[in-house]
Motif scaffolding. Structure first.
Motif, PDB file in Angstrom:
ATOM      1  N   SER A   1      51.320  53.190   1.269  1.00 18.83           N
ATOM      2  CA  SER A   1      50.741  53.053   2.382  1.00 18.83           C
ATOM      3  C   SER A   1      51.093  54.202   3.346  1.00 18.83           C
ATOM      4  CB  SER A   1      51.488  51.773   3.116  1.00 18.83           C
ATOM      5  OG  SER A   1      52.704  51.856   3.385  1.00 18.83           O
ATOM      6  N   GLY A   2      50.742  54.261   4.582  1.00 24.65           N
ATOM      7  CA  GLY A   2      51.084  55.268   5.680  1.00 24.65           C
ATOM      8  C   GLY A   2      49.849  56.009   5.677  1.00 24.65           C
ATOM      9  N   ALA A   3      50.094  57.030   6.567  1.00 25.22           N
ATOM     10  CA  ALA A   3      48.914  58.051   7.062  1.00 25.22           C
ATOM     11  C   ALA A   3      48.247  58.725   5.775  1.00 25.22           C
ATOM     12  CB  ALA A   3      49.490  58.992   8.105  1.00 25.22           C
ATOM     13  N   ALA A   4      49.005  59.027   4.789  1.00 25.51           N
ATOM     14  CA  ALA A   4      48.511  59.747   3.949  1.00 25.51           C
ATOM     15  C   ALA A   4      47.642  58.863   3.056  1.00 25.51           C
ATOM     16  CB  ALA A   4      49.609  60.294   2.809  1.00 25.51           C
ATOM     17  N   ALA A   5      47.936  57.593   2.625  1.00 27.10           N
ATOM     18  CA  ALA A   5      47.078  56.780   2.094  1.00 27.10           C
ATOM     19  C   ALA A   5      45.718  56.567   2.832  1.00 27.10           C
ATOM     20  CB  ALA A   5      47.927  55.380   1.943  1.00 27.10           C
TER      21      ALA A   5
ATOM     22  N   GLU B   1      37.122  58.007  18.531  1.00 31.56           N
ATOM     23  CA  GLU B   1      37.547  59.353  19.472  1.00 31.56           C
ATOM     24  C   GLU B   1      38.967  59.495  19.663  1.00 31.56           C
ATOM     25  OE1 GLU B   1      34.826  58.725  22.698  1.00 31.56           O
ATOM     26  OE2 GLU B   1      32.802  59.378  21.444  1.00 31.56           O
ATOM     27  N   GLU B   2      39.489  58.167  20.161  1.00 32.76           N
ATOM     28  CA  GLU B   2      40.871  58.130  20.795  1.00 32.76           C
ATOM     29  C   GLU B   2      41.902  58.386  19.337  1.00 32.76           C
ATOM     30  OE1 GLU B   2      42.542  55.672  23.421  1.00 32.76           O
ATOM     31  OE2 GLU B   2      40.523  55.482  24.581  1.00 32.76           O
ATOM     32  N   ALA B   3      41.383  57.591  18.273  1.00 29.49           N
ATOM     33  CA  ALA B   3      42.171  57.783  17.006  1.00 29.49           C
ATOM     34  C   ALA B   3      42.271  59.238  16.479  1.00 29.49           C
ATOM     35  CB  ALA B   3      41.598  56.900  15.832  1.00 29.49           C
ATOM     36  N   ARG B   4      41.159  59.895  16.820  1.00 25.68           N
ATOM     37  CA  ARG B   4      41.041  61.421  16.226  1.00 25.68           C
ATOM     38  C   ARG B   4      42.198  62.181  17.178  1.00 25.68           C
ATOM     39  NH1 ARG B   4      36.955  63.443  13.577  1.00 25.68           N
ATOM     40  NH2 ARG B   4      35.101  62.135  12.995  1.00 25.68           N
ATOM     41  N   LYS B   5      42.592  61.893  18.351  1.00 27.04           N
ATOM     42  CA  LYS B   5      43.281  62.465  19.245  1.00 27.04           C
ATOM     43  C   LYS B   5      44.728  62.191  18.638  1.00 27.04           C
ATOM     44  CE  LYS B   5      40.328  62.179  23.304  1.00 27.04           C
ATOM     45  NZ  LYS B   5      40.072  61.589  24.689  1.00 27.04           N
ATOM     46  N   VAL B   6      45.098  60.957  18.477  1.00 28.55           N
ATOM     47  CA  VAL B   6      46.270  60.369  18.026  1.00 28.55           C
ATOM     48  C   VAL B   6      46.691  61.275  16.623  1.00 28.55           C
ATOM     49  CG1 VAL B   6      47.765  58.648  17.159  1.00 28.55           C
ATOM     50  CG2 VAL B   6      46.218  58.330  19.151  1.00 28.55           C
ATOM     51  N   THR B   7      45.620  61.149  15.823  1.00 25.68           N
ATOM     52  CA  THR B   7      45.907  61.887  14.473  1.00 25.68           C
ATOM     53  C   THR B   7      46.125  63.469  14.521  1.00 25.68           C
ATOM     54  OG1 THR B   7      44.207  60.508  13.401  1.00 25.68           O
ATOM     55  CG2 THR B   7      44.684  62.507  12.228  1.00 25.68           C
ATOM     56  N   ALA B   8      45.388  63.970  15.581  1.00 21.34           N
ATOM     57  CA  ALA B   8      45.592  65.440  15.948  1.00 21.34           C
ATOM     58  C   ALA B   8      47.343  65.611  16.282  1.00 21.34           C
ATOM     59  CB  ALA B   8      44.967  66.238  16.853  1.00 21.34           C
ATOM     60  N   GLN B   9      47.872  64.562  16.948  1.00 19.29           N
ATOM     61  CA  GLN B   9      49.180  64.668  17.284  1.00 19.29           C
ATOM     62  C   GLN B   9      50.321  64.214  16.395  1.00 19.29           C
ATOM     63  OE1 GLN B   9      49.115  62.235  20.886  1.00 19.29           O
ATOM     64  NE2 GLN B   9      47.860  63.537  22.071  1.00 19.29           N
ATOM     65  N   SER B  10      49.765  63.881  15.327  1.00 16.43           N
ATOM     66  CA  SER B  10      50.693  63.083  14.297  1.00 16.43           C
ATOM     67  C   SER B  10      51.756  63.933  13.862  1.00 16.43           C
ATOM     68  CB  SER B  10      50.167  62.732  12.898  1.00 16.43           C
ATOM     69  OG  SER B  10      49.245  63.796  12.112  1.00 16.43           O
ATOM     70  N   VAL B  11      51.859  65.214  13.751  1.00 18.44           N
ATOM     71  CA  VAL B  11      52.845  66.141  13.346  1.00 18.44           C
ATOM     72  C   VAL B  11      54.089  66.254  14.330  1.00 18.44           C
ATOM     73  CG1 VAL B  11      51.408  67.758  12.095  1.00 18.44           C
ATOM     74  CG2 VAL B  11      51.689  68.165  14.460  1.00 18.44           C
ATOM     75  N   LEU B  12      53.803  65.604  15.713  1.00 19.91           N
ATOM     76  CA  LEU B  12      54.593  65.610  16.773  1.00 19.91           C
ATOM     77  C   LEU B  12      55.501  64.340  17.035  1.00 19.91           C
ATOM     78  CD1 LEU B  12      52.660  67.514  19.362  1.00 19.91           C
ATOM     79  CD2 LEU B  12      54.154  68.544  17.866  1.00 19.91           C
ATOM     80  N   ILE B  13      54.875  63.267  16.451  1.00 17.58           N
ATOM     81  CA  ILE B  13      55.306  61.963  16.521  1.00 17.58           C
ATOM     82  C   ILE B  13      56.171  61.401  14.999  1.00 17.58           C
ATOM     83  CG2 ILE B  13      54.143  61.519  18.493  1.00 17.58           C
ATOM     84  CD1 ILE B  13      52.282  60.064  16.939  1.00 17.58           C
ATOM     85  N   THR B  14      56.553  60.539  15.005  1.00 16.85           N
ATOM     86  CA  THR B  14      57.227  59.757  13.719  1.00 16.85           C
ATOM     87  C   THR B  14      56.381  58.785  13.178  1.00 16.85           C
ATOM     88  OG1 THR B  14      58.238  57.664  14.739  1.00 16.85           O
ATOM     89  CG2 THR B  14      59.539  59.671  14.550  1.00 16.85           C
TER      90      THR B  14
END
Length: 234
Positions: free
Chosen positions: A158-162, A67-80
């Protein structure tokens, strides 16, 4: 493979499709359900186990982490990407012990003898898988092998896309791939498959493996962080 005296803490990267939260703690995923909803991101059964009759159970830590990871993923466009990795690393530390259990039914299973085939658990930054019965050893061997084959197509990225690309292989696998890439984790899963074959050849009734960003080795219990000799466990 050397015994690791200290665990490698994975700066684990989860993606929205790499974290899967069932709406209930326990659910059955039948072959019919898989064929009608194969592309669903909410399917908790990884690709390597689809087509089988599988019952899945997740603990509270797995659900909360997801659940918390979903929230972080939703914010990924705003952070490095570096900030994103750091946030997920914090979640892994906070919810250490997140676990998913698989019960895979076959013709030899009797209702009273069913139970976990194998479990997958985050333990101090590493991913542990452990089988609890002989049929579970074969299931886990197959899981490692099929997943390793799929990971080879992802390459070293690696990274979020992978992590997102590997999400269909299972949320934990997607997390590892997000950190170090498909080639590395695929190689570790190949090694784990070979170790599972050794557990089976020893006539063991249980056994498993631990995979980190840098290593793979056999373990004698789900929560272990130490390499063990492969032998007959009852």
């Amino acid at each position: 493979m050397n015994i690791k005296k200290s665990s490698v803490i994975l700066m684990t990267v989860f993606s929205l499709s790499g974290i899967i939260v069932p709406t209930t703690q326990s659910l059955a995923a039948t072959t019919e359900q898989q064929s009608s909803n194969r592309s669903s991101q909410n399917n908790p059964v990884p690709l390597a186990l689809r087509g089988l009759k599988v019952r899945v159970h997740v603990n509270d830590n797995w659900k909360k982490l997801s659940e918390e990871a979903r929230k972080v993923t939703a914010q990924s466009v705003l952070i490095t990407p570096e900030q994103e990795k750091a946030k997920y690393q914090e979640l892994i530390a906070k919810y250490d012990g997140a676990q998913i259990d698989y019960n895979i039914e076959d013709e030899a299973d009797h209702a009273q003898a069913r139970g976990r085939s194998f479990s997958e658990k985050f333990v101090n930054g590493g991913l542990n898988d452990f089988a609890y019965k002989k049929s579970g050893l074969a299931d886990l061997r197959s899981y490692y092998g099929k997943t390793a084959l799929s990971l080879k197509g992802l390459g070293a990225t690696s990274g979020a896309a992978a992590g997102a690309s590997a999400g269909f292989l299972g949320s934990a696998v997607g997390a590892l791939v997000g950190m170090v890439g498909g080639t590395v984790i695929g190689g570790h899963f190949d090694e784990a498959q070979r170790d599972m074959k050794k557990w089976i050849s020893k006539g063991s009734s249980k056994g498993g493996c631990r995979v980190t960003a840098t290593d793979e080795f056999p373990i004698a219990s789900l929560g272990s962080q130490k390499q063990t000799n492969i032998r007959k466990l009852k």
